[in-house]
Design a protein around this motif. Structure first.
Motif, PDB file in Angstrom:
ATOM      1  N   LEU A  85       0.819  -1.211   0.000  1.00 48.17           N
ATOM      2  CA  LEU A  85       0.000   0.000   0.000  1.00 48.17           C
ATOM      3  C   LEU A  85       0.853   1.262   0.000  1.00 48.17           C
ATOM      4  CD1 LEU A  85      -2.833  -1.036   2.494  1.00 48.17           C
ATOM      5  CD2 LEU A  85      -2.798  -1.177  -0.001  1.00 48.17           C
ATOM      6  N   THR A  86       2.035   1.183  -0.581  1.00 45.46           N
ATOM      7  CA  THR A  86       2.933   2.324  -0.632  1.00 45.46           C
ATOM      8  C   THR A  86       2.252   3.553  -1.224  1.00 45.46           C
ATOM      9  OG1 THR A  86       4.829   0.846  -0.823  1.00 45.46           O
ATOM     10  CG2 THR A  86       5.169   3.126  -1.488  1.00 45.46           C
ATOM     11  N   ALA A  87       1.371   3.379  -2.171  1.00 38.20           N
ATOM     12  CA  ALA A  87       0.681   4.515  -2.797  1.00 38.20           C
ATOM     13  C   ALA A  87      -0.141   5.317  -1.794  1.00 38.20           C
ATOM     14  CB  ALA A  87      -0.214   4.024  -3.931  1.00 38.20           C
ATOM     15  N   PHE A  88      -0.466   4.706  -0.651  1.00 41.03           N
ATOM     16  CA  PHE A  88      -1.282   5.392   0.353  1.00 41.03           C
ATOM     17  C   PHE A  88      -0.462   5.924   1.540  1.00 41.03           C
ATOM     18  CE2 PHE A  88      -4.199   2.538  -1.803  1.00 41.03           C
ATOM     19  CZ  PHE A  88      -5.235   3.394  -2.112  1.00 41.03           C
ATOM     20  N   LYS A  89       0.874   5.832   1.476  1.00 41.07           N
ATOM     21  CA  LYS A  89       1.684   6.180   2.649  1.00 41.07           C
ATOM     22  C   LYS A  89       1.542   7.641   3.067  1.00 41.07           C
ATOM     23  CE  LYS A  89       6.018   7.011   0.208  1.00 41.07           C
ATOM     24  NZ  LYS A  89       7.360   6.521  -0.007  1.00 41.07           N
ATOM     25  N   SER A  90       1.149   8.505   2.167  1.00 43.57           N
ATOM     26  CA  SER A  90       0.922   9.916   2.518  1.00 43.57           C
ATOM     27  C   SER A  90      -0.567  10.229   2.616  1.00 43.57           C
ATOM     28  CB  SER A  90       1.579  10.830   1.478  1.00 43.57           C
ATOM     29  OG  SER A  90       2.974  10.635   1.473  1.00 43.57           O
ATOM     30  N   GLY A  91      -1.374   9.192   2.656  1.00 49.53           N
ATOM     31  CA  GLY A  91      -2.825   9.373   2.685  1.00 49.53           C
ATOM     32  C   GLY A  91      -3.428   9.148   4.055  1.00 49.53           C
ATOM     33  N   GLN A  92      -4.709   8.829   4.056  1.00 53.87           N
ATOM     34  CA  GLN A  92      -5.447   8.634   5.305  1.00 53.87           C
ATOM     35  C   GLN A  92      -6.316   7.384   5.238  1.00 53.87           C
ATOM     36  OE1 GLN A  92      -6.108  11.787   3.587  1.00 53.87           O
ATOM     37  NE2 GLN A  92      -4.232  12.545   4.529  1.00 53.87           N
ATOM     38  N   LEU A  93      -6.566   6.843   6.426  1.00 52.20           N
ATOM     39  CA  LEU A  93      -7.586   5.830   6.627  1.00 52.20           C
ATOM     40  C   LEU A  93      -8.817   6.568   7.124  1.00 52.20           C
ATOM     41  CD1 LEU A  93      -8.643   2.871   7.090  1.00 52.20           C
ATOM     42  CD2 LEU A  93      -7.662   3.058   9.390  1.00 52.20           C
ATOM     43  N   HIS A  94      -9.936   6.393   6.431  1.00 51.38           N
ATOM     44  CA  HIS A  94     -11.193   7.041   6.818  1.00 51.38           C
ATOM     45  C   HIS A  94     -12.235   5.966   7.112  1.00 51.38           C
ATOM     46  CE1 HIS A  94      -9.952  11.026   5.358  1.00 51.38           C
ATOM     47  NE2 HIS A  94      -9.469  10.411   4.303  1.00 51.38           N
ATOM     48  N   PHE A  95     -13.116   6.231   8.063  1.00 46.03           N
ATOM     49  CA  PHE A  95     -14.267   5.369   8.288  1.00 46.03           C
ATOM     50  C   PHE A  95     -15.315   6.121   9.089  1.00 46.03           C
ATOM     51  CE2 PHE A  95     -11.299   4.606  11.726  1.00 46.03           C
ATOM     52  CZ  PHE A  95     -12.080   4.530  12.871  1.00 46.03           C
ATOM     53  N   ASP A  96     -16.540   5.631   8.992  1.00 43.72           N
ATOM     54  CA  ASP A  96     -17.655   6.151   9.781  1.00 43.72           C
ATOM     55  C   ASP A  96     -17.973   5.120  10.854  1.00 43.72           C
ATOM     56  OD1 ASP A  96     -17.797   8.304   8.024  1.00 43.72           O
ATOM     57  OD2 ASP A  96     -19.333   7.361   6.795  1.00 43.72           O
ATOM     58  N   ILE A  97     -18.287   5.613  12.048  1.00 39.23           N
ATOM     59  CA  ILE A  97     -18.586   4.720  13.168  1.00 39.23           C
ATOM     60  C   ILE A  97     -19.796   5.241  13.928  1.00 39.23           C
ATOM     61  CG2 ILE A  97     -16.935   5.926  14.685  1.00 39.23           C
ATOM     62  CD1 ILE A  97     -16.393   3.135  15.984  1.00 39.23           C
ATOM     63  N   ARG A  98     -20.604   4.295  14.373  1.00 42.55           N
ATOM     64  CA  ARG A  98     -21.709   4.621  15.267  1.00 42.55           C
ATOM     65  C   ARG A  98     -21.633   3.670  16.452  1.00 42.55           C
ATOM     66  NH1 ARG A  98     -28.037   4.757  13.498  1.00 42.55           N
ATOM     67  NH2 ARG A  98     -27.487   2.700  12.733  1.00 42.55           N
ATOM     68  N   ILE A  99     -21.602   4.242  17.651  1.00 41.51           N
ATOM     69  CA  ILE A  99     -21.614   3.432  18.869  1.00 41.51           C
ATOM     70  C   ILE A  99     -23.069   3.147  19.219  1.00 41.51           C
ATOM     71  CG2 ILE A  99     -20.954   3.297  21.295  1.00 41.51           C
ATOM     72  CD1 ILE A  99     -18.549   3.485  19.428  1.00 41.51           C
ATOM     73  N   ILE A 100     -23.448   1.885  19.175  1.00 36.45           N
ATOM     74  CA  ILE A 100     -24.801   1.493  19.571  1.00 36.45           C
ATOM     75  C   ILE A 100     -24.872   1.378  21.088  1.00 36.45           C
ATOM     76  CG2 ILE A 100     -26.603  -0.262  19.344  1.00 36.45           C
ATOM     77  CD1 ILE A 100     -25.958   1.320  16.738  1.00 36.45           C
ATOM     78  N   ASP A 101     -23.813   0.813  21.690  1.00 35.07           N
ATOM     79  CA  ASP A 101     -23.781   0.665  23.147  1.00 35.07           C
ATOM     80  C   ASP A 101     -22.329   0.720  23.619  1.00 35.07           C
ATOM     81  OD1 ASP A 101     -24.112   0.009  25.828  1.00 35.07           O
ATOM     82  OD2 ASP A 101     -25.405  -1.717  25.433  1.00 35.07           O
ATOM     83  N   PHE A 102     -22.004   1.706  24.474  1.00 35.05           N
ATOM     84  CA  PHE A 102     -20.672   1.793  25.067  1.00 35.05           C
ATOM     85  C   PHE A 102     -20.461   0.715  26.125  1.00 35.05           C
ATOM     86  CE2 PHE A 102     -20.427   6.420  23.850  1.00 35.05           C
ATOM     87  CZ  PHE A 102     -19.248   6.324  23.143  1.00 35.05           C
ATOM     88  N   ALA A 103     -21.551   0.174  26.672  1.00 37.34           N
ATOM     89  CA  ALA A 103     -21.467  -0.788  27.793  1.00 37.34           C
ATOM     90  C   ALA A 103     -20.649  -0.147  28.916  1.00 37.34           C
ATOM     91  CB  ALA A 103     -20.900  -2.121  27.333  1.00 37.34           C
ATOM     92  N   HIS A 104     -19.567  -0.812  29.349  1.00 36.53           N
ATOM     93  CA  HIS A 104     -18.745  -0.274  30.435  1.00 36.53           C
ATOM     94  C   HIS A 104     -17.467   0.368  29.913  1.00 36.53           C
ATOM     95  CE1 HIS A 104     -21.463  -2.058  33.278  1.00 36.53           C
ATOM     96  NE2 HIS A 104     -21.349  -3.219  32.652  1.00 36.53           N
ATOM     97  N   ASN A 105     -17.446   0.673  28.627  1.00 31.15           N
ATOM     98  CA  ASN A 105     -16.252   1.232  28.008  1.00 31.15           C
ATOM     99  C   ASN A 105     -16.186   2.738  28.257  1.00 31.15           C
ATOM    100  OD1 ASN A 105     -14.849   2.642  25.660  1.00 31.15           O
ATOM    101  ND2 ASN A 105     -14.213   0.527  25.355  1.00 31.15           N
ATOM    102  N   ILE A 106     -15.064   3.192  28.838  1.00 30.90           N
ATOM    103  CA  ILE A 106     -14.872   4.627  29.033  1.00 30.90           C
ATOM    104  C   ILE A 106     -13.616   5.139  28.323  1.00 30.90           C
ATOM    105  CG2 ILE A 106     -16.125   4.751  31.215  1.00 30.90           C
ATOM    106  CD1 ILE A 106     -13.411   4.719  32.649  1.00 30.90           C
ATOM    107  N   ASN A 107     -12.752   4.236  27.877  1.00 25.41           N
ATOM    108  CA  ASN A 107     -11.500   4.641  27.244  1.00 25.41           C
ATOM    109  C   ASN A 107     -11.471   4.450  25.734  1.00 25.41           C
ATOM    110  OD1 ASN A 107      -9.884   5.590  29.514  1.00 25.41           O
ATOM    111  ND2 ASN A 107     -10.169   3.504  30.276  1.00 25.41           N
ATOM    112  N   GLY A 108     -12.607   4.088  25.143  1.00 23.35           N
ATOM    113  CA  GLY A 108     -12.711   4.080  23.699  1.00 23.35           C
ATOM    114  C   GLY A 108     -12.244   2.810  23.017  1.00 23.35           C
ATOM    115  N   LEU A 109     -11.824   2.985  21.774  1.00 28.30           N
ATOM    116  CA  LEU A 109     -11.484   1.891  20.876  1.00 28.30           C
ATOM    117  C   LEU A 109     -10.063   2.065  20.367  1.00 28.30           C
ATOM    118  CD1 LEU A 109     -14.791   2.258  18.894  1.00 28.30           C
ATOM    119  CD2 LEU A 109     -14.327   0.426  20.514  1.00 28.30           C
ATOM    120  N   GLU A 110      -9.508   0.970  19.850  1.00 26.42           N
ATOM    121  CA  GLU A 110      -8.168   0.996  19.269  1.00 26.42           C
ATOM    122  C   GLU A 110      -8.243   0.563  17.809  1.00 26.42           C
ATOM    123  OE1 GLU A 110      -5.607  -0.092  23.265  1.00 26.42           O
ATOM    124  OE2 GLU A 110      -6.154  -1.714  21.882  1.00 26.42           O
TER     125      GLU A 110
END
Length: 192
Positions: A85-110
């Motif tokens: 993926l060298t062609a993307f080395k100066s680019g970005q990873l993009h995505f859309d996210i919706r949290i349906i339920d955080f449950a007991h999570n307070i520190n987010g996602l990785e």
């Protein structure tokens, strides 16, 4: 809940250079995986603005992870037929996210990208602010490279997990997962 087809594969389509998931998994990637059987996923229809999305529930208390890996159309000239993926080395990873339920999570996602055993980017933390709302996330690929990603041998184009110790019960939806960079058109991701 389960994956939409046997062997953790899903209906595929071709959406364009850099796409990983947009209504379906791009055939360049093709295979979705979970680190534990407790993590369940499916592709569901949610409406006109986001149409079909990945719906993921982390039901275990540890080692929960969801990712999308290189498929049979990956570049045979890279080690293990993974993607350069060298062609993307100066680019970005993009995505859309919706949290349906955080449950007991307070520190987010990785978020991480992987280049095989003992070769991965250290995870980047994201912490979507609101439950129930779609949010867009952009990550510079260079940040992942400086955290250990070998951009010429990408095996997992997208991986996400709740922070360790806060995984059980987290329910998310993902859409429009893609890599973007200034790449001359027309160009096929498979030959990058």
């Amino acid at each position: 809940m389960h994956s939409t087809a046997a062997n953790n594969t899903a209906a595929t389509c071709f959406d364009g250079v850099g796409n990983i998931f947009k209504d379906c998994i791009d055939p360049t990637w093709q295979r979705a995986f979970t680190a534990q059987k407790d993590t369940q996923w499916q592709i569901i229809h949610v409406g006109r603005h986001h149409n079909r999305v990945l719906d993921i529930q982390f039901n275990g208390s540890k080692n929960q992870r969801f990712g999308i890996t290189a498929g049979p159309h990956s570049n045979p000239n890279t080690p293990h037929s993974w993607l350069d993926l060298t062609a993307f080395k100066s680019g970005q990873l993009h995505f859309d996210i919706r949290i349906i339920d955080f449950a007991h999570n307070i520190n987010g996602l990785e978020i991480s990208l992987d280049c095989g055993r003992n070769c991965t980017s250290e995870p980047l933390d994201i912490n979507p602010a609101q439950q129930g709302q779609w949010q867009s996330v952009s990550i510079d690929i260079q940040r992942l490279i400086t955290r250990g990603l070998e951009i010429t041998q990408v095996h997992t184009g997208f991986a996400i997990q709740p922070v360790a110790g806060e995984q059980q019960g987290v329910h998310i939806q993902l859409d429009n997962i893609r890599l973007e960079a200034n790449i001359p058109a027309p160009m096929d991701l498979v030959v990058l």
